[in-house]
Design a protein around this motif. Structure first.
Motif, mmCIF file in Angstrom:
data_model
loop_
_atom_site.group_PDB
_atom_site.id
_atom_site.type_symbol
_atom_site.label_atom_id
_atom_site.label_comp_id
_atom_site.label_asym_id
_atom_site.label_seq_id
_atom_site.Cartn_x
_atom_site.Cartn_y
_atom_site.Cartn_z
ATOM 1 N N PRO A 185 0.813 -1.228 0.000
ATOM 2 C CA PRO A 185 0.000 0.000 0.000
ATOM 3 C C PRO A 185 0.840 1.269 0.000
ATOM 4 O O PRO A 185 0.556 2.214 -0.753
ATOM 5 N N ALA A 186 1.885 1.313 0.833
ATOM 6 C CA ALA A 186 2.712 2.510 0.906
ATOM 7 C C ALA A 186 3.455 2.757 -0.401
ATOM 8 O O ALA A 186 3.501 3.885 -0.906
ATOM 9 N N MET A 187 4.030 1.724 -0.983
ATOM 10 C CA MET A 187 4.774 1.874 -2.225
ATOM 11 C C MET A 187 3.841 2.187 -3.392
ATOM 12 O O MET A 187 4.199 2.938 -4.305
ATOM 13 N N THR A 188 2.627 1.642 -3.363
ATOM 14 C CA THR A 188 1.663 1.926 -4.424
ATOM 15 C C THR A 188 1.218 3.376 -4.386
ATOM 16 O O THR A 188 1.186 4.060 -5.421
ATOM 17 N N LEU A 189 0.858 3.858 -3.197
ATOM 18 C CA LEU A 189 0.437 5.257 -3.075
ATOM 19 C C LEU A 189 1.571 6.207 -3.455
ATOM 20 O O LEU A 189 1.354 7.218 -4.145
ATOM 21 N N GLY A 190 2.782 5.887 -3.019
ATOM 22 C CA GLY A 190 3.922 6.726 -3.378
ATOM 23 C C GLY A 190 4.180 6.727 -4.870
ATOM 24 O O GLY A 190 4.421 7.782 -5.481
ATOM 25 N N GLY A 191 4.143 5.556 -5.489
ATOM 26 C CA GLY A 191 4.363 5.470 -6.928
ATOM 27 C C GLY A 191 3.292 6.182 -7.719
ATOM 28 O O GLY A 191 3.578 6.867 -8.716
ATOM 29 N N LEU A 192 2.036 6.061 -7.290
ATOM 30 C CA LEU A 192 0.936 6.737 -7.980
ATOM 31 C C LEU A 192 1.093 8.249 -7.893
ATOM 32 O O LEU A 192 0.930 8.963 -8.894
ATOM 33 N N ALA A 193 1.435 8.742 -6.702
ATOM 34 C CA ALA A 193 1.622 10.182 -6.531
ATOM 35 C C ALA A 193 2.784 10.686 -7.373
ATOM 36 O O ALA A 193 2.685 11.736 -8.037
ATOM 37 N N ALA A 194 3.894 9.957 -7.391
ATOM 38 C CA ALA A 194 5.058 10.382 -8.165
ATOM 39 C C ALA A 194 4.765 10.362 -9.672
ATOM 40 O O ALA A 194 5.142 11.281 -10.400
ATOM 41 N N GLY A 195 4.094 9.311 -10.148
ATOM 42 C CA GLY A 195 3.782 9.232 -11.569
ATOM 43 C C GLY A 195 2.877 10.358 -12.031
ATOM 44 O O GLY A 195 3.112 10.982 -13.074
ATOM 45 N N LEU A 196 1.818 10.632 -11.253
ATOM 46 C CA LEU A 196 0.916 11.727 -11.612
ATOM 47 C C LEU A 196 1.632 13.074 -11.552
ATOM 48 O O LEU A 196 1.404 13.948 -12.404
ATOM 49 N N ALA A 197 2.500 13.248 -10.555
ATOM 50 C CA ALA A 197 3.231 14.510 -10.434
ATOM 51 C C ALA A 197 4.140 14.735 -11.634
ATOM 52 O O ALA A 197 4.201 15.845 -12.195
ATOM 53 N N VAL A 198 4.851 13.707 -12.072
ATOM 54 C CA VAL A 198 5.741 13.842 -13.227
ATOM 55 C C VAL A 198 4.941 14.122 -14.494
ATOM 56 O O VAL A 198 5.329 14.962 -15.322
ATOM 57 N N ALA A 199 3.803 13.446 -14.662
ATOM 58 C CA ALA A 199 2.971 13.683 -15.842
ATOM 59 C C ALA A 199 2.483 15.132 -15.888
ATOM 60 O O ALA A 199 2.533 15.796 -16.935
ATOM 61 N N LEU A 200 2.010 15.636 -14.751
ATOM 62 C CA LEU A 200 1.504 17.007 -14.704
ATOM 63 C C LEU A 200 2.628 18.023 -14.869
ATOM 64 O O LEU A 200 2.482 19.019 -15.583
ATOM 65 N N LEU A 201 3.771 17.772 -14.219
ATOM 66 C CA LEU A 201 4.886 18.710 -14.320
ATOM 67 C C LEU A 201 5.444 18.783 -15.737
ATOM 68 O O LEU A 201 5.768 19.868 -16.230
ATOM 69 N N SER A 202 5.553 17.644 -16.407
ATOM 70 C CA SER A 202 6.079 17.657 -17.774
ATOM 71 C C SER A 202 5.143 18.419 -18.706
ATOM 72 O O SER A 202 5.590 19.168 -19.582
ATOM 73 N N GLY A 203 3.826 18.239 -18.512
ATOM 74 C CA GLY A 203 2.870 18.997 -19.313
ATOM 75 C C GLY A 203 2.940 20.488 -19.018
ATOM 76 O O GLY A 203 2.863 21.315 -19.927
ATOM 77 N N LEU A 204 3.097 20.839 -17.736
ATOM 78 C CA LEU A 204 3.180 22.249 -17.352
ATOM 79 C C LEU A 204 4.432 22.901 -17.926
ATOM 80 O O LEU A 204 4.380 24.029 -18.449
ATOM 81 N N VAL A 205 5.567 22.197 -17.857
ATOM 82 C CA VAL A 205 6.809 22.732 -18.416
ATOM 83 C C VAL A 205 6.691 22.913 -19.920
ATOM 84 O O VAL A 205 7.143 23.913 -20.495
#
Length: 288
Positions: A68-88
């Motif tokens: 659960p901890a690794m899944t939540l962390g991975g999901l948050a990191a993946g979404l953050a990278v997707a949004l940041l790359s689009g924003l940049v």
């Protein structure tokens, strides 16, 4: 012959769990990979699969090898990278693929560094390559939930997704659904990469997403045939890969992905939709 195909799953519960997890992943990930290939975003999934690593590493530092901890962390990191790359990409001169590549490299290095601070080389191998034969009830519930959400999401957004693959400019001109559909689709990509991470590890998570999808292109011409063909290819690769790893005593995750790669190579030669042998076949007289 039937005993050779069924005995490992009848005798061992860990093989049945591995098969159940791979079935769930094979039902959800290949259709997502198919839309990625149609939108010429195949390499984006490879970058995103590494982008989830630092989040999974933070979960590992906090709770150890806790799904659960690794899944939540991975999901948050993946979404953050997707949004940041689009924003940049929208705020600077960089294109989205270039910004995604930069974030992916940073994420991969940061994830490996974080895991190395607390874990051993065995922990690092576990996270990078997965342990599909060690799936527990939590992992199976996770994979089943991801498959359910993915299929429901694709069903709801099917028409705008298809239109965006064919003519994204037209979709933007006639509907405001383009941006939400794009972001929702990226969310499904990240979800399935997290599921692949739980079963196959970070480095191989994209294998069951893309290889069955590109295999299907040699067997069907439209989405009505491509989606079932991709799912069947994923299921066949999972079943055959598990059997090969069991009888040949090979690592299971690489065996599954290599089996999917073998199906792709065979389809590239034998597939009726543009396979090499079919292209070499002489056409009929005066055939257009």
């Amino acid at each position: 012959m039937i005993d050779l195909l069924t005995a490992p799953f009848v005798e061992f519960s860990f093989m049945r769990r591995a098969l159940a997890g791979c079935v769930a992943l094979s039902v959800s990930a290949p259709p997502v990979g198919l839309f990625l290939t149609l939108r010429r975003m195949s390499l984006m999934s490879e970058a995103m699969s590494h982008a989830i690593l630092p989040g999974a590493a933070v979960g590992f530092l906090v709770a150890g090898l806790s799904l659960p901890a690794m899944t939540l962390g991975g999901l948050a990191a993946g979404l953050a990278v997707a949004l940041l790359s689009g924003l940049v990409a929208r705020s600077t001169v960089l294109r989205e693929d270039a910004s995604l590549a930069a974030f992916y490299l940073i994420s991969l290095a940061a994830g490996v560094m974080l895991i190395s601070l607390k874990g051993s080389s065995i922990d690092l191998l576990h996270i990078l390559f997965g342990t599909v034969l060690a799936l527990d009830d939590d992992a199976l519930w996770l994979l089943g939930g991801i498959a359910t959400v993915t299929l429901a999401g694709l069903a709801v957004a099917f028409r705008p997704l298809v239109l965006e693959c064919v003519d994204p400019l037209f979709l933007r001109s006639v509907s405001r659904a383009s941006a939400p559909v794009h972001l929702g689709f990226l969310g499904l990509v990240v979800l399935n990469l997290v599921g692949g991470f739980a079963a196959l590890g970070t480095l191989l998570a994209v294998g069951l997403m893309l290889l069955p999808a590109v295999t299907a292109r040699f067997w069907a011409a439209d989405l009505g045939g491509l989606i079932p063909a991709a799912i069947v290819a994923g299921l066949a690769a999972s079943f055959a890969g598990l059997l090969i790893s069991y009888y040949a005593d090979l690592p299971t995750g690489p065996a599954i992905v290599l089996t999917a790669g073998g199906l792709y190579l065979a389809s590239m030669v034998l597939g009726p939709r543009g396979g090499l042998l079919w292209r070499l076949r002489p056409g009929r007289h005066l055939e257009a």
